[in-house]
Design an enzyme around this catalytic site. Sequence first.
Site, PDB file in Angstrom:
ATOM      1  N   GLY A  46       0.821  -1.207   0.000  1.00 34.10           N
ATOM      2  CA  GLY A  46       0.000   0.000   0.000  1.00 34.10           C
ATOM      3  C   GLY A  46       0.847   1.245   0.000  1.00 34.10           C
ATOM      4  N   GLU A  62       0.067   0.757  -6.267  1.00 30.20           N
ATOM      5  CA  GLU A  62       0.920   0.332  -5.160  1.00 30.20           C
ATOM      6  C   GLU A  62       1.157  -1.174  -5.184  1.00 30.20           C
ATOM      7  OE1 GLU A  62       2.654   1.903  -3.029  1.00 30.20           O
ATOM      8  OE2 GLU A  62       1.974   3.960  -3.343  1.00 30.20           O
ATOM      9  N   GLU A  66       4.985  -2.299  -5.280  1.00 26.72           N
ATOM     10  CA  GLU A  66       5.549  -2.952  -4.102  1.00 26.72           C
ATOM     11  C   GLU A  66       5.610  -4.466  -4.193  1.00 26.72           C
ATOM     12  OE1 GLU A  66       4.842   0.217  -0.544  1.00 26.72           O
ATOM     13  OE2 GLU A  66       3.558  -1.547  -0.572  1.00 26.72           O
ATOM     14  N   ASP A  84      -3.632   7.929  15.642  1.00 28.90           N
ATOM     15  CA  ASP A  84      -2.202   7.657  15.765  1.00 28.90           C
ATOM     16  C   ASP A  84      -1.742   6.452  14.947  1.00 28.90           C
ATOM     17  OD1 ASP A  84      -3.554   5.759  17.174  1.00 28.90           O
ATOM     18  OD2 ASP A  84      -2.329   5.880  18.989  1.00 28.90           O
ATOM     19  N   GLU A 115      11.446  -6.937   0.056  1.00 27.85           N
ATOM     20  CA  GLU A 115      11.132  -8.365  -0.078  1.00 27.85           C
ATOM     21  C   GLU A 115       9.623  -8.530  -0.081  1.00 27.85           C
ATOM     22  OE1 GLU A 115      12.211 -12.508   2.381  1.00 27.85           O
ATOM     23  OE2 GLU A 115      13.225 -10.609   2.853  1.00 27.85           O
TER      24      GLU A 115
END
Length: 222
Positions: A46, A62, A66, A84, A115
């Site tokens: 992501g 993404e 990735e 948070d 990886e």
Amino acid sequence: MNYTYQYPHPAVTTDIVIFSVRDNKLQVLLIKRGQEPFKGSWALPGGFVRIDESVDECAKRELQEEAGLEDVYLEQLYTFGAIDRDPRERVISVAYYTLTPSAHLTPAAGTDADEVQWFSVENLPELAFDHTEVLRVARDRLAAKMEYSTIGLQFMAEEFTLSQLQTVYEQATGKTLDKRNFRKWILSLDLIAETGKRFAAGAHRPAMLYRIKEPDRVEIIR
């Protein structure tokens, strides 16, 4: 004309949960982060939504950057907005999930990951951000869908045994199913057909191989 907003804007990201059944276990695809925060930690694929793309476009981009994956069907799962959840700034994430045969995928670490690897959902490493919670919600959604739908067929290779199909349902729901009742139910749907071939495993009697009769009739995640 330019407009200055009175209130600060949160950033928006996407996170993607890819499930598959490998070695008779429900597994999820994770990437090892190549940058801070949480550099070296495992996480879901992501990243941040660009100003000129939709959240759907971001999720697909993404996933390619990735994990090296393209043309994967994604379903929106949930929006995560704990204050948070990201140490960098206020970030809201739109999560997606999908399920697919792992044979259809050839994951490879991309520009933003060191990886990429499959992990059993029962034996996960510590995950970055709030991805443990994202994964929990995705697994609960998957289990609920499997209880009343035929989406388990999405996990299957072109040819499969009824035992292999039952294993998929058991892994996804976390429940042991009665063999006779499961077979009666799946055959009553008229979605699969015998191939005329058999699969031999160990000393057991060779099992009939099946195929999906009409792939377009198999329910996708939604």
